[in-house]
Write a protein that holds these residues in place. Sequence first.
Motif, PDB file in Angstrom:
ATOM      1  N   MET A  28       0.746  -1.068  -0.018  1.00  0.00           N
ATOM      2  CA  MET A  28       0.108   0.040  -0.003  1.00  0.00           C
ATOM      3  C   MET A  28       0.716   1.292   0.008  1.00  0.00           C
ATOM      4  O   MET A  28       1.935   1.199   0.862  1.00  0.00           O
ATOM      5  N   LYS A  29       0.370   2.074  -0.895  1.00  0.00           N
ATOM      6  CA  LYS A  29       1.105   3.365  -0.828  1.00  0.00           C
ATOM      7  C   LYS A  29       0.694   4.301   0.184  1.00  0.00           C
ATOM      8  O   LYS A  29      -0.443   4.426   0.590  1.00  0.00           O
ATOM      9  N   LEU A  30       1.545   5.172   0.521  1.00  0.00           N
ATOM     10  CA  LEU A  30       1.091   6.362   1.589  1.00  0.00           C
ATOM     11  C   LEU A  30       0.202   7.239   1.117  1.00  0.00           C
ATOM     12  O   LEU A  30      -0.719   7.542   1.862  1.00  0.00           O
ATOM     13  N   ARG A  31       0.226   7.470  -0.120  1.00  0.00           N
ATOM     14  CA  ARG A  31      -0.789   8.236  -0.574  1.00  0.00           C
ATOM     15  C   ARG A  31      -2.138   7.744  -0.493  1.00  0.00           C
ATOM     16  O   ARG A  31      -3.301   8.345   0.001  1.00  0.00           O
ATOM     17  N   THR A  32      -2.137   6.296  -0.435  1.00  0.00           N
ATOM     18  CA  THR A  32      -3.607   5.862  -0.573  1.00  0.00           C
ATOM     19  C   THR A  32      -3.907   5.558   1.184  1.00  0.00           C
ATOM     20  O   THR A  32      -5.221   6.044   1.326  1.00  0.00           O
ATOM     21  N   VAL A  33      -3.205   5.658   1.888  1.00  0.00           N
ATOM     22  CA  VAL A  33      -3.461   5.506   3.246  1.00  0.00           C
ATOM     23  C   VAL A  33      -3.844   6.634   3.587  1.00  0.00           C
ATOM     24  O   VAL A  33      -4.912   7.085   4.661  1.00  0.00           O
ATOM     25  N   LEU A  34      -3.233   7.699   3.415  1.00  0.00           N
ATOM     26  CA  LEU A  34      -3.597   9.266   3.623  1.00  0.00           C
ATOM     27  C   LEU A  34      -4.998   9.534   3.236  1.00  0.00           C
ATOM     28  O   LEU A  34      -5.702  10.412   4.004  1.00  0.00           O
ATOM     29  N   ILE A  35      -5.213   9.365   2.007  1.00  0.00           N
ATOM     30  CA  ILE A  35      -6.466   9.521   1.405  1.00  0.00           C
ATOM     31  C   ILE A  35      -7.528   8.812   2.120  1.00  0.00           C
ATOM     32  O   ILE A  35      -8.684   9.373   2.652  1.00  0.00           O
ATOM     33  N   GLY A  36      -7.614   7.604   2.582  1.00  0.00           N
ATOM     34  CA  GLY A  36      -8.324   6.780   3.486  1.00  0.00           C
ATOM     35  C   GLY A  36      -8.597   7.586   4.876  1.00  0.00           C
ATOM     36  O   GLY A  36      -9.657   7.500   5.581  1.00  0.00           O
ATOM     37  N   PHE A  37      -7.517   7.674   5.442  1.00  0.00           N
ATOM     38  CA  PHE A  37      -7.511   8.426   6.716  1.00  0.00           C
ATOM     39  C   PHE A  37      -8.448   9.734   6.864  1.00  0.00           C
ATOM     40  O   PHE A  37      -9.034  10.067   7.557  1.00  0.00           O
ATOM     41  N   THR A  38      -8.105  10.660   5.552  1.00  0.00           N
ATOM     42  CA  THR A  38      -8.752  11.929   5.590  1.00  0.00           C
ATOM     43  C   THR A  38     -10.167  11.622   5.422  1.00  0.00           C
ATOM     44  O   THR A  38     -11.203  12.215   5.978  1.00  0.00           O
ATOM     45  N   SER A  39     -10.576  10.893   4.352  1.00  0.00           N
ATOM     46  CA  SER A  39     -12.039  10.585   4.116  1.00  0.00           C
ATOM     47  C   SER A  39     -12.643  10.018   5.470  1.00  0.00           C
ATOM     48  O   SER A  39     -13.856  10.352   5.653  1.00  0.00           O
ATOM     49  N   GLY A  40     -11.838   9.274   6.206  1.00  0.00           N
ATOM     50  CA  GLY A  40     -12.577   8.639   7.489  1.00  0.00           C
ATOM     51  C   GLY A  40     -12.805   9.629   8.602  1.00  0.00           C
ATOM     52  O   GLY A  40     -13.862   9.749   9.002  1.00  0.00           O
ATOM     53  N   VAL A  41     -11.746  10.683   8.580  1.00  0.00           N
ATOM     54  CA  VAL A  41     -11.907  11.703   9.535  1.00  0.00           C
ATOM     55  C   VAL A  41     -13.131  12.669   9.069  1.00  0.00           C
ATOM     56  O   VAL A  41     -13.845  13.020   9.745  1.00  0.00           O
ATOM     57  N   ALA A  42     -13.186  12.979   7.937  1.00  0.00           N
ATOM     58  CA  ALA A  42     -14.249  13.675   7.517  1.00  0.00           C
ATOM     59  C   ALA A  42     -15.811  13.202   7.411  1.00  0.00           C
ATOM     60  O   ALA A  42     -16.468  13.876   7.935  1.00  0.00           O
ATOM     61  N   THR A  43     -15.608  11.924   7.391  1.00  0.00           N
ATOM     62  CA  THR A  43     -17.030  11.199   7.710  1.00  0.00           C
ATOM     63  C   THR A  43     -17.360  10.981   9.000  1.00  0.00           C
ATOM     64  O   THR A  43     -18.590  11.508   9.241  1.00  0.00           O
ATOM     65  N   GLY A  44     -16.270  10.869   9.849  1.00  0.00           N
ATOM     66  CA  GLY A  44     -16.611  10.896  11.178  1.00  0.00           C
ATOM     67  C   GLY A  44     -17.186  12.279  11.787  1.00  0.00           C
ATOM     68  O   GLY A  44     -18.021  12.385  12.470  1.00  0.00           O
ATOM     69  N   ILE A  45     -16.619  13.297  11.124  1.00  0.00           N
ATOM     70  CA  ILE A  45     -17.157  14.756  11.420  1.00  0.00           C
ATOM     71  C   ILE A  45     -18.404  15.037  11.369  1.00  0.00           C
ATOM     72  O   ILE A  45     -19.242  15.380  11.896  1.00  0.00           O
ATOM     73  N   ILE A  46     -18.652  14.847   9.892  1.00  0.00           N
ATOM     74  CA  ILE A  46     -20.045  14.894   9.329  1.00  0.00           C
ATOM     75  C   ILE A  46     -21.156  14.217  10.114  1.00  0.00           C
ATOM     76  O   ILE A  46     -22.273  14.559  10.588  1.00  0.00           O
ATOM     77  N   THR A  47     -20.610  12.574  10.396  1.00  0.00           N
ATOM     78  CA  THR A  47     -21.762  11.902  11.239  1.00  0.00           C
ATOM     79  C   THR A  47     -21.904  12.667  12.675  1.00  0.00           C
ATOM     80  O   THR A  47     -23.101  12.782  12.940  1.00  0.00           O
TER      81      THR A  47
END
Length: 118
Positions: A1-20
């Motif tokens: 796994m590339k670092l970029r993929t991990v960062l995108i997943g992490f960022t989208s997870g945080v954004a989803t958590g905030i919105i929820t």
Amino acid sequence: MKLRTVLIGFTSGVATGIITALMKSPRPAGETEQNFVSNSYETKSLLRQLKIEAVEVKDYVMKTKNESQSAMKTMGDEVKTMIATYKSDIDPNITHLKSNIENVKNRADEVKQTFSKK
């Protein structure tokens, strides 16, 4: 796994958590927004204070470094002076001891010769 993929997943997870969290919040939207604004001001204030304290710590460390360098240089000079003084004080004694040792050797040789003749 590339670092970029991990960062995108992490960022989208945080954004989803905030919105929820915002959607499930039992408070009215206006109150939640005010809390975010208030918290952002507090966070900015804390960050400014942290920055000021970091600069103070940096200045203190630099001041301590400069003072310790100056003190070490002064101590080095003083130690050199003390060694030179000690050496100049002890050199005459060393010379005197060498001459005494030479005299004792000569006396020993004389005594040896005296007893060997008899």
